[in-house]
Design an enzyme around this catalytic site. Structure first.
Site, PDB file in Angstrom:
ATOM      1  N   ARG A   1     -28.270  12.871  18.864  1.00 29.52           N
ATOM      2  CA  ARG A   1     -29.098  11.764  19.358  1.00 29.52           C
ATOM      3  C   ARG A   1     -29.346  10.792  18.201  1.00 29.52           C
ATOM      4  O   ARG A   1     -29.726  11.223  17.096  1.00 29.52           O
ATOM      5  CB  ARG A   1     -30.430  12.297  19.892  1.00 29.52           C
ATOM      6  CG  ARG A   1     -31.394  11.252  20.374  1.00 29.52           C
ATOM      7  CD  ARG A   1     -32.626  11.862  21.027  1.00 29.52           C
ATOM      8  NE  ARG A   1     -33.489  12.498  20.009  1.00 29.52           N
ATOM      9  CZ  ARG A   1     -34.683  13.036  20.318  1.00 29.52           C
ATOM     10  NH1 ARG A   1     -35.125  13.051  21.557  1.00 29.52           N
ATOM     11  NH2 ARG A   1     -35.421  13.604  19.368  1.00 29.52           N
TER      12      ARG A   1
ATOM     13  N   TYR B   1     -41.396   2.472  16.803  1.00 29.39           N
ATOM     14  CA  TYR B   1     -42.552   3.379  16.887  1.00 29.39           C
ATOM     15  C   TYR B   1     -42.921   3.858  15.485  1.00 29.39           C
ATOM     16  O   TYR B   1     -44.079   3.730  15.056  1.00 29.39           O
ATOM     17  CB  TYR B   1     -42.256   4.585  17.790  1.00 29.39           C
ATOM     18  CG  TYR B   1     -43.209   5.714  17.536  1.00 29.39           C
ATOM     19  CD1 TYR B   1     -42.833   6.800  16.749  1.00 29.39           C
ATOM     20  CD2 TYR B   1     -44.511   5.671  18.015  1.00 29.39           C
ATOM     21  CE1 TYR B   1     -43.727   7.817  16.465  1.00 29.39           C
ATOM     22  CE2 TYR B   1     -45.410   6.686  17.732  1.00 29.39           C
ATOM     23  CZ  TYR B   1     -45.005   7.748  16.950  1.00 29.39           C
ATOM     24  OH  TYR B   1     -45.891   8.749  16.650  1.00 29.39           O
TER      25      TYR B   1
ATOM     26  N   SER C   1     -47.789   9.938  11.597  1.00 25.81           N
ATOM     27  CA  SER C   1     -46.662  10.791  11.985  1.00 25.81           C
ATOM     28  C   SER C   1     -45.740  11.035  10.809  1.00 25.81           C
ATOM     29  O   SER C   1     -45.597  10.192   9.928  1.00 25.81           O
ATOM     30  CB  SER C   1     -45.877  10.091  13.115  1.00 25.81           C
ATOM     31  OG  SER C   1     -44.664  10.771  13.359  1.00 25.81           O
TER      32      SER C   1
ATOM     33  N   LYS D   1     -46.367   3.120  12.777  1.00 24.76           N
ATOM     34  CA  LYS D   1     -47.193   4.113  12.066  1.00 24.76           C
ATOM     35  C   LYS D   1     -47.250   3.753  10.574  1.00 24.76           C
ATOM     36  O   LYS D   1     -48.297   3.830   9.936  1.00 24.76           O
ATOM     37  CB  LYS D   1     -46.637   5.522  12.261  1.00 24.76           C
ATOM     38  CG  LYS D   1     -46.794   6.047  13.681  1.00 24.76           C
ATOM     39  CD  LYS D   1     -48.264   6.043  14.119  1.00 24.76           C
ATOM     40  CE  LYS D   1     -48.440   6.539  15.531  1.00 24.76           C
ATOM     41  NZ  LYS D   1     -49.851   6.450  15.986  1.00 24.76           N
TER      42      LYS D   1
ATOM     43  N   LYS E   1     -45.935   5.981  22.221  1.00 25.15           N
ATOM     44  CA  LYS E   1     -45.390   6.917  21.225  1.00 25.15           C
ATOM     45  C   LYS E   1     -43.993   7.442  21.533  1.00 25.15           C
ATOM     46  O   LYS E   1     -43.555   8.436  20.964  1.00 25.15           O
ATOM     47  CB  LYS E   1     -46.343   8.087  21.067  1.00 25.15           C
ATOM     48  CG  LYS E   1     -46.533   8.885  22.344  1.00 25.15           C
ATOM     49  CD  LYS E   1     -46.741  10.342  22.024  1.00 25.15           C
ATOM     50  CE  LYS E   1     -46.459  11.188  23.237  1.00 25.15           C
ATOM     51  NZ  LYS E   1     -46.066  12.521  22.917  1.00 25.15           N
TER      52      LYS E   1
HETATM   53  C1  WQD Z   1     -36.972  17.690  18.374  1.00 21.38           C
HETATM   54  C2  WQD Z   1     -35.548  18.215  18.234  1.00 21.38           C
HETATM   55  C3  WQD Z   1     -33.868  16.691  19.023  1.00 21.38           C
HETATM   56  C4  WQD Z   1     -34.874  16.862  23.262  1.00 21.38           C
HETATM   57  C5  WQD Z   1     -40.620  12.954  17.960  1.00 21.38           C
HETATM   58  C6  WQD Z   1     -41.192  11.762  17.285  1.00 21.38           C
HETATM   59  C7  WQD Z   1     -42.386  12.154  16.467  1.00 21.38           C
HETATM   60  C8  WQD Z   1     -43.361  12.874  17.354  1.00 21.38           C
HETATM   61  C9  WQD Z   1     -42.703  14.086  17.985  1.00 21.38           C
HETATM   62  C10 WQD Z   1     -45.011  11.335  18.168  1.00 21.38           C
HETATM   63  C11 WQD Z   1     -34.580  17.134  17.761  1.00 21.38           C
HETATM   64  C12 WQD Z   1     -33.885  17.980  19.840  1.00 21.38           C
HETATM   65  C13 WQD Z   1     -34.897  17.067  21.890  1.00 21.38           C
HETATM   66  C14 WQD Z   1     -33.785  17.339  24.024  1.00 21.38           C
HETATM   67  C15 WQD Z   1     -32.795  18.221  22.028  1.00 21.38           C
HETATM   68  N1  WQD Z   1     -43.858  12.011  18.359  1.00 21.38           N
HETATM   69  N2  WQD Z   1     -33.868  17.744  21.300  1.00 21.38           N
HETATM   70  N3  WQD Z   1     -32.781  18.019  23.383  1.00 21.38           N
HETATM   71  O1  WQD Z   1     -37.702  13.598  17.636  1.00 21.38           O
HETATM   72  O2  WQD Z   1     -38.509  15.491  16.110  1.00 21.38           O
HETATM   73  O3  WQD Z   1     -40.136  13.836  16.988  1.00 21.38           O
HETATM   74  O4  WQD Z   1     -41.600  13.594  18.736  1.00 21.38           O
HETATM   75  O5  WQD Z   1     -45.715  11.324  17.216  1.00 21.38           O
HETATM   76  O6  WQD Z   1     -42.962  10.986  15.951  1.00 21.38           O
HETATM   77  O7  WQD Z   1     -40.226  11.261  16.402  1.00 21.38           O
HETATM   78  O8  WQD Z   1     -39.157  15.487  18.535  1.00 21.38           O
HETATM   79  O9  WQD Z   1     -39.006  16.969  20.497  1.00 21.38           O
HETATM   80  O10 WQD Z   1     -37.843  14.690  20.576  1.00 21.38           O
HETATM   81  O11 WQD Z   1     -36.907  16.496  19.151  1.00 21.38           O
HETATM   82  O12 WQD Z   1     -31.863  18.825  21.473  1.00 21.38           O
HETATM   83  O13 WQD Z   1     -33.706  17.178  25.281  1.00 21.38           O
HETATM   84  O14 WQD Z   1     -35.095  18.634  19.516  1.00 21.38           O
HETATM   85  O15 WQD Z   1     -32.542  16.275  18.783  1.00 21.38           O
HETATM   86  O16 WQD Z   1     -33.626  17.745  16.909  1.00 21.38           O
HETATM   87  P1  WQD Z   1     -38.758  14.583  17.263  1.00 21.38           P
HETATM   88  P2  WQD Z   1     -38.252  15.886  19.786  1.00 21.38           P
END
Ligand code: WQD
Length: 340
Positions: free
Chosen positions: A297, A151, A126, A155, A86
């Site tokens: 990112r 990923y 998701s 889904k 995931k």
């Molecule tokens: C959240 C926000 C980042 C890390 C992903 C998957 C989703 C689910 C949950 C499985 C974003 C920001 C993050 C960091 C940051 N996974 N961030 N610094 O990408 O919304 O969702 O995880 O089911 O399918 O896509 O979650 O927590 O990675 O990011 O600024 O070190 O936090 O840019 O805006 P995301 P995330």
């Protein structure tokens, strides 16, 4: 006592769901290949509920082993399928691993579910299936958009595999739960999120930074078209999310579903920016967090939060825990595992 199979049941969301299933009186069998979890989680589960689920270490990509398992467990009344890789970023680097692991495990498991007397299947999906939705909050009617990663594509394809199978197998009843952002940990701090290596997700990176394991959090982009320039997400407490699986399973067991394939958004309906999450952590923990602004990112959507009416009114489930509750539980868990 109905027997439920939870694949990936030693993972972050799987383990919390096993606890809630046991709390509701279900007998639970876990299949987990330990590729992203450990047997300590089994101890954590039984220390919370006082009941140790049956556990089998099976690689669900091994078709013959999956068939053998179901030969031994013909009395399974429902399957909750979490088993999958995931990590969004990793999936871009290892597409074939993701397609093989996430799709073959689904196909081999689904083939056996059809042969059961009770064919009830809950699929871990998701909100990534929506990509960057046009409208907020996102409803289940929002168009599925081209996936941003292999990923997310697994889904989307996974839901299509289940839909097509349900179409020709009316006795198969399935629900796809489209999670928003699962965070937090069980209030006992006996189970929680255990990212292997450098955390990809925001909240574990925050708690590891505060615990001194990471130097500083990088906020990926503060030039987005949002109030404070950072991305918005719908952060849902993992215990609320776990309970949604039990409610969905009971919907199928009690024959309340109105079609044999249904999908529900599982979120709080509240959007929070990265900076709001950081401020919440600082308030809840009483600690200031070391962070910097970094470039955006790749693959991040600007905003994603759930329209929750269908889950609230039709599924009969609503998130009750707040962002504060989730962040507090995540920090409690981090301190517990680091002996702080
Ligand atoms: C959240 C926000 C980042 C890390 C992903 C998957 C989703 C689910 C949950 C499985 C974003 C920001 C993050 C960091 C940051 N996974 N961030 N610094 O990408 O919304 O969702 O995880 O089911 O399918 O896509 O979650 O927590 O990675 O990011 O600024 O070190 O936090 O840019 O805006 P995301 P995330």
């Amino acid at each position: 006592m109905k027997k439920i199979l939870v694949t990936g049941g030693l993972g972050f969301i799987g383990s919390h769901t096993v606890v809630e299933l046991q709390n509701e009186g279900f007998e639970v069998v876990i299949i987990d290949d330990l590729s992203n979890s450990s047997l300590d989680v089994l101890k954590g589960i039984s220390s919370i509920t006082g009941k140790t689920p049956n556990y089998e270490n099976i690689d669900l990509k091994e078709k013959a082993l999956v068939e053998q398992f179901f030969q031994k467990h013909k009395d399974i009344s429902g399957v909750i399928h979490f088993a999958a890789s995931k990590a969004v970023g990793e999936s871009v680097q290892m597409p074939l691993h993701y397609y093989e692991n996430n799709l073959n495990t689904l196909i081999y498991t689904l083939k056996e579910v059809i042969g059961l007397d009770e064919s009830n299947f809950i699929f871990s999906s998701s909100c990534t299936v929506y990509g960057q939705a046009e409208e907020m909050p996102i409803t289940e009617k929002a168009p599925v958009q081209p996936a941003e990663s292999p990923y997310g594509n697994t889904k989307q394809i996974g839901e299509e595999i289940i839909m097509d199978t349900c179409y020709v197998n009316p006795e198969l009843n399935a629900i796809a739960l489209r999670y928003f952002n699962p965070i937090g940990a069980h209030p006992s701090a006996k189970i929680g999120e255990l990212p292997i290596g450098v955390p990809q997700n925001l909240v574990p990176y925050i708690t590891q930074t505060a615990a001194g394991l990471r130097e500083c959090l990088s906020v990926f982009g503060n030039d987005y078209p949002t109030e404070d320039g950072t991305c918005i997400r719908d952060y849902i407490h993992v215990v609320d999310l776990a309970k949604a699986h039990v409610v969905a399973l009971q919907r199928l067991l009690n024959g309340k579903n109105t079609s044999n394939f249904e999908s529900f958004n599982i979120g709080t309906g509240v959007g929070s920016s990265v900076l709001e999450v950081i401020k919440t952590f600082e308030r809840v923990s009483g600690q200031s967090l070391n962070y910097i602004f970094a470039p955006r990112r790749q693959g991040d959507v600007i905003s994603a939060y759930a329209h929750t009416e269908k889950a609230n009114k039709i599924l009969g489930w609503k998130a009750v825990l707040t962002l504060d509750d989730a962040i507090r539980s995540a920090w409690h868990w981090e301190k517990q595992i680091r002996n702080i």
